[in-house]
Design an enzyme around this catalytic site. Structure first.
Site, short mmCIF file in Angstrom:
data_model
loop_
_atom_site.label_atom_id
_atom_site.label_comp_id
_atom_site.label_asym_id
_atom_site.label_seq_id
_atom_site.Cartn_x
_atom_site.Cartn_y
_atom_site.Cartn_z
N LEU A 38 -52.80 -58.80 0.52
CA LEU A 38 -51.96 -57.80 1.16
C LEU A 38 -52.78 -56.55 1.43
O LEU A 38 -53.21 -55.87 0.51
CB LEU A 38 -50.76 -57.48 0.26
CG LEU A 38 -49.93 -58.69 -0.21
CD1 LEU A 38 -48.72 -58.22 -1.01
CD2 LEU A 38 -49.53 -59.56 0.96
N ARG B 270 -52.58 -41.33 0.94
CA ARG B 270 -53.08 -40.46 -0.12
C ARG B 270 -54.61 -40.38 -0.14
O ARG B 270 -55.18 -39.52 -0.81
CB ARG B 270 -52.54 -40.91 -1.48
CG ARG B 270 -51.09 -40.49 -1.72
CD ARG B 270 -50.56 -41.03 -3.03
NE ARG B 270 -50.21 -42.44 -2.94
CZ ARG B 270 -49.79 -43.18 -3.96
NH1 ARG B 270 -49.70 -42.64 -5.17
NH2 ARG B 270 -49.49 -44.46 -3.80
#
Length: 480
Positions: free
Chosen positions: A7, A14
């Site tokens: 994934l 961030r």
């Protein structure tokens, strides 16, 4: 192993970077590169990376590092369950019917090892689980999903998020890693039943565990030996922490294999660096890319080698080298710069403040001091005098200089390429060599010295230099 699904569709805001999160690198590989390498150790029939944000960049990178990787696109980030479904749909669209085990991993976990994934897969098979969760016991589980087990069987009964956990559940230190092994068919069926009636409106992969458990299937767990392996990277602080942990692991493996690392705290290596036993690495050293140190090679302090080979018994100090080959017993530095194409023969020398580029130096030959050697071939047992420059560039093209074997060239020489210095030749100090020198010759290419006596007294009268000269030329008084 039927398949591994990685994934890697998230944006990673961030990181505050124009570079996709999974393409940030530590120890010579991107984050996704580390995960793909670990996944390959399972020898899966299919490896699918689910991409989304900046997918063109990620796909291009994957094509470079592992052309056999398939990619599936998650156009909208609708949760981890949706991402896995996109990965399986990509295989199904290619006519692939999965049977066996499917492992799901996250693309931002660079410390995950192939050994841990193999343990997960073997536990999954041995226990006959429908799904097996990779877990870890951590000193502080704050913020993580807790693993709740059946006390009698050890089966996983729930994964409880921190915000939803009771006091007793928050005391649990075993946490969910986000890495799973599934039965392929059961996973496919369960993904079709995952709902989006949650606060995020997303398909959560963890909901599959509850669906399978309610259907009477067993959910188990495999505990990672080192909890650091499951750490995901979300910002640059975590990136630096992971780099430190991976570097420590690499150096530990090197030391256990017979390499001496004097100060691991100031030594940095890439995963692609290789060593032979009895190599010695001094403090402040960085070994990058496809660098290799042979037995008894001694490197550092304060040295950076990139894609460079250090031969057996070679010594390299206070040096930067890129794409160089340093031969057996060769000596480099201090403060040398070896650029791509430099090839130092056995027991040769590139000394203090020497720069080389695309230069082949023969056995036992030396360039000891303050010199530039570019686009050149130097034979065996030749000495290049201090402050020499191989003048290889005419403003448009580079040209080659050849210096033969057993030559002795004077200090402050300029070799204006293209030019050849024959075997056994000498060149005088201060010469500018523009013509070929026959073997065994002495080449002198400098103006005749002319002394103009009395010049200082006439041109600089009263100066300190004039007074010193006058004092030096006065006749000493005789002792009478």
């Amino acid at each position: 192993m039927a398949a591994v699904v990685v994934l890697a569709a998230g944006e990673g805001t961030r990181m505050k970077s124009t570079t996709p999160k999974v393409l940030h690198a530590i120890c010579g590989r991107s984050l996704i590169g580390h995960v793909v390498a670990a996944s390959r150790e399972l020898d899966p029939e299919h490896l699918v990376v689910v991409v989304g944000h900046a997918r063109d960049q990620v796909q291009g990178h994957l094509a470079e590092i592992d052309p056999q990787v398939r990619t599936a696109v998650q156009h909208q980030q609708n949760g981890t369950g949706h991402a896995v479904r996109m990965g399986l749909d990509e295989l199904r669209a290619s006519g692939i019917a999965l049977a066996g085990t499917v492992v799901v991993v996250c693309g931002d976990t660079p410390l995950l090892t192939g050994q841990t994934l193999r343990t997960l897969a073997s536990t999954h098979a041995a226990d006959g689980n429908a799904v097996t969760v990779l877990t870890a016991e951590v000193p502080d589980a704050t913020g993580y999903g807790r693993i709740v087990r059946d006390q009698a069987s050890g089966a996983v009964t729930a994964i409880v998020e921190h915000k939803d956990a009771s006091d007793s559940e928050r005391a649990i230190r075993e946490i969910n890693s986000g890495v799973f092994a599934f039965d392929a068919q059961l996973l496919t069926d369960a993904l079709g039943k995952v709902r989006t009636d949650n606060s995020q409106g997303e398909e959560y992969l963890t909901d599959v565990l509850g669906i399978l458990r309610e259907a009477g299937h067993r959910v188990g767990a495999a505990v990672a030996a080192d909890h650091h392996e499951i750490v995901g990277i979300n910002n640059r602080v975590q990136l630096a922490e992971a780099r430190k942990l991976l570097n420590e692991r690499l150096l530990r493996d090197a030391m256990l294999s017979g390499v001496t690392v004097v100060d691991p705290a100031t030594t940095w290596v890439d995963v692609t660096v290789t060593f032979e036993p009895d190599a010695l690495v001094h403090p402040g050293t960085q070994l990058i890319g496809a660098t290799h140190l042979a037995a008894h090679a001694e490197v550092g302090p304060h040295t950076r080698l990139t894609d460079t080979t250090g031969g057996a018994g070679a010594t390299v100090a206070n040096t930067v080298a890129v794409g160089a080959r340093i031969g057996e017993g060769a000596n480099v530095g201090p403060y040398a710069y070896l650029r791509p194409g430099t090839d130092l023969g056995p027991r040769s020398k590139a000394g203090a403040y020497v720069e080389m580029k695309n230069a082949q130096v023969g056995e036992g030959s030396k360039v000891p001091h303050l010199s530039y050697v570019g686009d050149a071939t130097i034979g065996d047992h030749t000495n290049i005098g201090a402050a020499s420059v191989f003048v290889n560039y005419d403003g448009e093209k580079k040209h080659h200089t050849t210096v033969g074997s057993h030559c002795r060239t004077g200090s402050d020489n300029m070799f204006v390429a293209p030019v050849t210095i024959g075997d056994g030749s000498y060149t005088a100090a201060g010469s500018v060599i523009t013509k070929n020198v026959p073997p065994g010759s002495l080449a002198v290419a400098r103006g005749q010295q002319r002394n103009i006596e009395g010049w200082v007294a006439r041109k600089r009268p009263g100066s300190a230099a004039a007074q010193a000269a006058q004092a030096a030329t006065q006749e000493p008084e005789s002792d009478q």
